[in-house]
Structure formats: C-alpha cells, structure tokens
Design a protein around this motif. Sequence first.
Motif, PDB file in Angstrom:
ATOM      1  N   ILE A  31      10.685  -6.368  -2.071  1.00 59.86           N
ATOM      2  CA  ILE A  31      11.833  -7.232  -1.787  1.00 59.86           C
ATOM      3  C   ILE A  31      11.300  -8.594  -1.372  1.00 59.86           C
ATOM      4  O   ILE A  31      10.507  -8.695  -0.433  1.00 59.86           O
ATOM      5  N   PHE A  32      11.734  -9.642  -2.076  1.00 60.14           N
ATOM      6  CA  PHE A  32      11.226 -10.994  -1.840  1.00 60.14           C
ATOM      7  C   PHE A  32      12.343 -11.859  -1.247  1.00 60.14           C
ATOM      8  O   PHE A  32      13.373 -12.057  -1.864  1.00 60.14           O
ATOM      9  N   ILE A  33      12.092 -12.397  -0.046  1.00 58.12           N
ATOM     10  CA  ILE A  33      13.107 -13.179   0.680  1.00 58.12           C
ATOM     11  C   ILE A  33      12.782 -14.671   0.586  1.00 58.12           C
ATOM     12  O   ILE A  33      11.680 -15.097   0.940  1.00 58.12           O
ATOM     13  N   HIS A  34      13.730 -15.455   0.133  1.00 56.32           N
ATOM     14  CA  HIS A  34      13.512 -16.892  -0.022  1.00 56.32           C
ATOM     15  C   HIS A  34      13.602 -17.632   1.316  1.00 56.32           C
ATOM     16  O   HIS A  34      13.953 -17.072   2.347  1.00 56.32           O
ATOM     17  N   GLY A  35      13.290 -18.909   1.273  1.00 49.48           N
ATOM     18  CA  GLY A  35      13.246 -19.717   2.482  1.00 49.48           C
ATOM     19  C   GLY A  35      14.548 -20.412   2.830  1.00 49.48           C
ATOM     20  O   GLY A  35      15.539 -20.339   2.091  1.00 49.48           O
ATOM     21  N   PHE A  36      14.538 -21.102   3.945  1.00 49.40           N
ATOM     22  CA  PHE A  36      15.691 -21.847   4.462  1.00 49.40           C
ATOM     23  C   PHE A  36      16.053 -22.974   3.501  1.00 49.40           C
ATOM     24  O   PHE A  36      15.190 -23.743   3.076  1.00 49.40           O
ATOM     25  N   THR A  37      17.335 -23.071   3.141  1.00 44.32           N
ATOM     26  CA  THR A  37      17.918 -24.038   2.186  1.00 44.32           C
ATOM     27  C   THR A  37      17.428 -23.805   0.756  1.00 44.32           C
ATOM     28  O   THR A  37      17.680 -24.619  -0.127  1.00 44.32           O
ATOM     29  N   LEU A 104      15.286   4.780  -8.272  1.00 40.60           N
ATOM     30  CA  LEU A 104      14.448   3.763  -8.910  1.00 40.60           C
ATOM     31  C   LEU A 104      13.250   3.340  -8.063  1.00 40.60           C
ATOM     32  O   LEU A 104      12.531   2.408  -8.424  1.00 40.60           O
ATOM     33  N   VAL A 105      13.028   4.031  -6.935  1.00 36.81           N
ATOM     34  CA  VAL A 105      11.961   3.628  -6.016  1.00 36.81           C
ATOM     35  C   VAL A 105      10.945   4.757  -5.858  1.00 36.81           C
ATOM     36  O   VAL A 105      11.307   5.889  -5.544  1.00 36.81           O
ATOM     37  N   LYS A 106       9.685   4.427  -6.064  1.00 37.60           N
ATOM     38  CA  LYS A 106       8.618   5.403  -5.828  1.00 37.60           C
ATOM     39  C   LYS A 106       8.541   5.671  -4.330  1.00 37.60           C
ATOM     40  O   LYS A 106       8.429   4.738  -3.523  1.00 37.60           O
ATOM     41  N   SER A 107       8.623   6.910  -3.942  1.00 39.60           N
ATOM     42  CA  SER A 107       8.706   7.293  -2.535  1.00 39.60           C
ATOM     43  C   SER A 107       7.568   6.703  -1.704  1.00 39.60           C
ATOM     44  O   SER A 107       6.394   6.838  -2.049  1.00 39.60           O
ATOM     45  N   GLY A 108       7.935   6.040  -0.616  1.00 36.01           N
ATOM     46  CA  GLY A 108       6.959   5.510   0.324  1.00 36.01           C
ATOM     47  C   GLY A 108       6.288   4.223  -0.088  1.00 36.01           C
ATOM     48  O   GLY A 108       5.460   3.688   0.656  1.00 36.01           O
ATOM     49  N   GLU A 109       6.627   3.710  -1.278  1.00 38.33           N
ATOM     50  CA  GLU A 109       5.945   2.520  -1.795  1.00 38.33           C
ATOM     51  C   GLU A 109       6.902   1.320  -1.780  1.00 38.33           C
ATOM     52  O   GLU A 109       7.480   0.947  -2.801  1.00 38.33           O
ATOM     53  N   ILE A 110       7.051   0.732  -0.595  1.00 40.90           N
ATOM     54  CA  ILE A 110       7.991  -0.384  -0.432  1.00 40.90           C
ATOM     55  C   ILE A 110       7.298  -1.532   0.290  1.00 40.90           C
ATOM     56  O   ILE A 110       6.665  -1.343   1.335  1.00 40.90           O
ATOM     57  N   GLY A 111       7.418  -2.726  -0.273  1.00 42.62           N
ATOM     58  CA  GLY A 111       6.846  -3.911   0.340  1.00 42.62           C
ATOM     59  C   GLY A 111       7.895  -4.994   0.534  1.00 42.62           C
ATOM     60  O   GLY A 111       8.927  -5.013  -0.146  1.00 42.62           O
ATOM     61  N   VAL A 112       7.631  -5.882   1.473  1.00 40.59           N
ATOM     62  CA  VAL A 112       8.510  -7.028   1.710  1.00 40.59           C
ATOM     63  C   VAL A 112       7.643  -8.274   1.816  1.00 40.59           C
ATOM     64  O   VAL A 112       6.562  -8.255   2.401  1.00 40.59           O
ATOM     65  N   VAL A 134       3.887  -2.358   3.140  1.00 46.22           N
ATOM     66  CA  VAL A 134       3.034  -3.529   2.938  1.00 46.22           C
ATOM     67  C   VAL A 134       3.875  -4.786   3.106  1.00 46.22           C
ATOM     68  O   VAL A 134       5.033  -4.826   2.688  1.00 46.22           O
ATOM     69  N   ALA A 135       3.285  -5.830   3.695  1.00 40.89           N
ATOM     70  CA  ALA A 135       4.036  -7.073   3.900  1.00 40.89           C
ATOM     71  C   ALA A 135       3.155  -8.291   3.658  1.00 40.89           C
ATOM     72  O   ALA A 135       1.938  -8.256   3.853  1.00 40.89           O
ATOM     73  N   VAL A 136       3.813  -9.381   3.246  1.00 39.91           N
ATOM     74  CA  VAL A 136       3.156 -10.673   3.094  1.00 39.91           C
ATOM     75  C   VAL A 136       4.065 -11.742   3.697  1.00 39.91           C
ATOM     76  O   VAL A 136       5.251 -11.820   3.366  1.00 39.91           O
ATOM     77  N   SER A 137       3.497 -12.548   4.569  1.00 42.09           N
ATOM     78  CA  SER A 137       4.225 -13.667   5.174  1.00 42.09           C
ATOM     79  C   SER A 137       3.623 -14.968   4.678  1.00 42.09           C
ATOM     80  O   SER A 137       2.460 -15.274   4.967  1.00 42.09           O
ATOM     81  N   LEU A 138       4.397 -15.729   3.926  1.00 43.59           N
ATOM     82  CA  LEU A 138       3.968 -17.022   3.393  1.00 43.59           C
ATOM     83  C   LEU A 138       4.657 -18.117   4.203  1.00 43.59           C
ATOM     84  O   LEU A 138       5.855 -18.324   4.095  1.00 43.59           O
ATOM     85  N   MET A 139       3.916 -18.758   5.067  1.00 43.46           N
ATOM     86  CA  MET A 139       4.438 -19.827   5.935  1.00 43.46           C
ATOM     87  C   MET A 139       5.437 -19.307   6.968  1.00 43.46           C
ATOM     88  O   MET A 139       6.204 -20.085   7.534  1.00 43.46           O
ATOM     89  N   GLY A 140       5.449 -18.012   7.206  1.00 49.17           N
ATOM     90  CA  GLY A 140       6.325 -17.459   8.228  1.00 49.17           C
ATOM     91  C   GLY A 140       5.592 -17.329   9.544  1.00 49.17           C
ATOM     92  O   GLY A 140       4.402 -17.625   9.641  1.00 49.17           O
ATOM     93  N   MET A 141       6.306 -16.912  10.566  1.00 43.96           N
ATOM     94  CA  MET A 141       5.671 -16.654  11.859  1.00 43.96           C
ATOM     95  C   MET A 141       6.487 -15.611  12.611  1.00 43.96           C
ATOM     96  O   MET A 141       7.675 -15.457  12.379  1.00 43.96           O
ATOM     97  N   PRO A 142       5.824 -14.841  13.504  1.00 45.35           N
ATOM     98  CA  PRO A 142       6.487 -13.709  14.144  1.00 45.35           C
ATOM     99  C   PRO A 142       7.120 -14.007  15.491  1.00 45.35           C
ATOM    100  O   PRO A 142       7.917 -13.214  15.980  1.00 45.35           O
ATOM    101  N   ALA A 143       6.754 -15.133  16.117  1.00 47.98           N
ATOM    102  CA  ALA A 143       7.158 -15.390  17.508  1.00 47.98           C
ATOM    103  C   ALA A 143       8.550 -16.025  17.548  1.00 47.98           C
ATOM    104  O   ALA A 143       8.709 -17.235  17.724  1.00 47.98           O
ATOM    105  N   TYR A 144       9.565 -15.185  17.387  1.00 46.29           N
ATOM    106  CA  TYR A 144      10.931 -15.669  17.288  1.00 46.29           C
ATOM    107  C   TYR A 144      11.349 -16.503  18.508  1.00 46.29           C
ATOM    108  O   TYR A 144      11.945 -17.575  18.380  1.00 46.29           O
TER     109      TYR A 144
END
Length: 266
Positions: A31-37, A104-112, A134-144
Amino acid sequence: MIVVKHECIKSIPLLHVVKQKEQWEKLPLIIFIHGFTSAKEHNLHYAYLLAEAGFRILLPEALYHGEREQDLTEKDLLIHFWDIVLNTINEIKIIKEFYEEEGLVKSGEIGVVGTSMGGMVTLGAMTQYEWIKVAVSLMGMPAYEKYSLWQLEQLSEQGVPLPFNEEEIEQQLATIRQYDLSLQPEKLVNRPLLFWHGKKDSLVPYPLTYQFFETIKPDYQQNPGNLAFLTDEQAGHKVSREGLIATVEWFKQHLFINDKNIVGVN
C-alpha cells in the motif's frame, strides 16, 4: 503487461496496479500513501516498478486530496493535517481487509510505503498494525508530537494566527501520541524498515528522522539487515531516483515473491 485499475473501496478511491496475467492471484501486497497536497497518481512510477517485480500495489487517495478534495486551501489542509494522517492510518486497515477477503493477498506478505506525509502515515501505522511486515518511509518521520509542535512554531514565526487554542492543542497532542512511533519504538519488533531522507529538507526536518534511526539501531543488532537509512546530502523535499530504486529493492528483499516474478530494475 501492467494494468492500472481505478477502484473505490468503501468510498476510498484508489489505483490498483498489478501484472495483468497475475491480477487474480494471491500476491504480496504493498500500500503506497502519497504526500501532503499530492495525489495517488503522482506515485505511479513507483507502482509500475513494484508491479513489474511481482507485487500488487494499491495507491489510495487521502482525505481532502485528489478525488476527495473539497476546495480547501493549503492553509485549510494544514489545519486538518493530523485528521488526514489518522484517517489514512484507519483506512489502510479497511483496504487491506477488503483485498484479503477477495483472496488477492499472499498471507503475511504486506508492506506499506509513503512519501512525506505518507511516510508519516507509514510509521504511525506500524504502531497500530502488527501485520505490516515491511515498511519504507520516504521523507517521513515518526515523532508526531515533536513535529506537531514544530509545525505550530513555524506558523507562529511566520506571523500566522494559530487555528487552535491551548486546550485544543493539548487534545490533539494527546491523540497523536498514540500513533507516535518515537514514543513506542518497541512496536517495531525488528520489522524491516527503510528510511530515505534529504539532508536539506525544509518541510520534514531530517534530524527528527535520523535521531530516531540512531535510537532504534541497537534494537536491530540481531537483524541489522532489517534496518537502513539512506541520506541524500543534497536533496531537499524530493525523493531521488536512488530512493525510488532502493524502495523497490527493499521490498524485493523483504517481502516474499516467487522467483519467476522478480525482474531487474535499471
């Protein structure tokens, strides 16, 4: 051939990208989440390369963006920033469950994965969903919490009247702390996580992200290959091609796909 299908899942518009010959098979899901605006279509180059590698890619539209826009100004959107982030985190679960029910999803194989705001969504989602493998953060940050306070400070320095009173600010901080990965890094439990960030980013401060990476490195001593941070010394708030290729390779390395699906990326 790669197909791009426009779908709407429980009022959430999204693009569904997959190899045509495998569109009805159980595949690892990203699942790929786009950026602000931004909007879902702006990340189709990522989706194409990931689909070529054998993944099923879903690019949802965030609240008040793209198809879901409501003629809000960028300032209005900024006021709703955390509503958008938390709503998207909730919708990730809805989307994931729908495609699982469709078989449609291979069990246990989900990334964001996500860019900017989408990277923040990705990291916040890891506090809520153990099923994100599995996760990838491109220009994101965790410290809300720190980022929210930084946003308010920036507005104040620009002479922009704050849209919230002190009580509302504290209520918002109390809510977003529940999704703040920097306050609960133990929830990572050594799951594969890649960061990419430009050192000259003026919109999402690089130090907030890198400091978190340094903090969690000791937790990955047993699985050092599950954690990586790519720094672009010259980049601002835009992901380089290096970041694009690294994203694809990260998922090829950590999400199970059949060997027949793996292709090179040039």
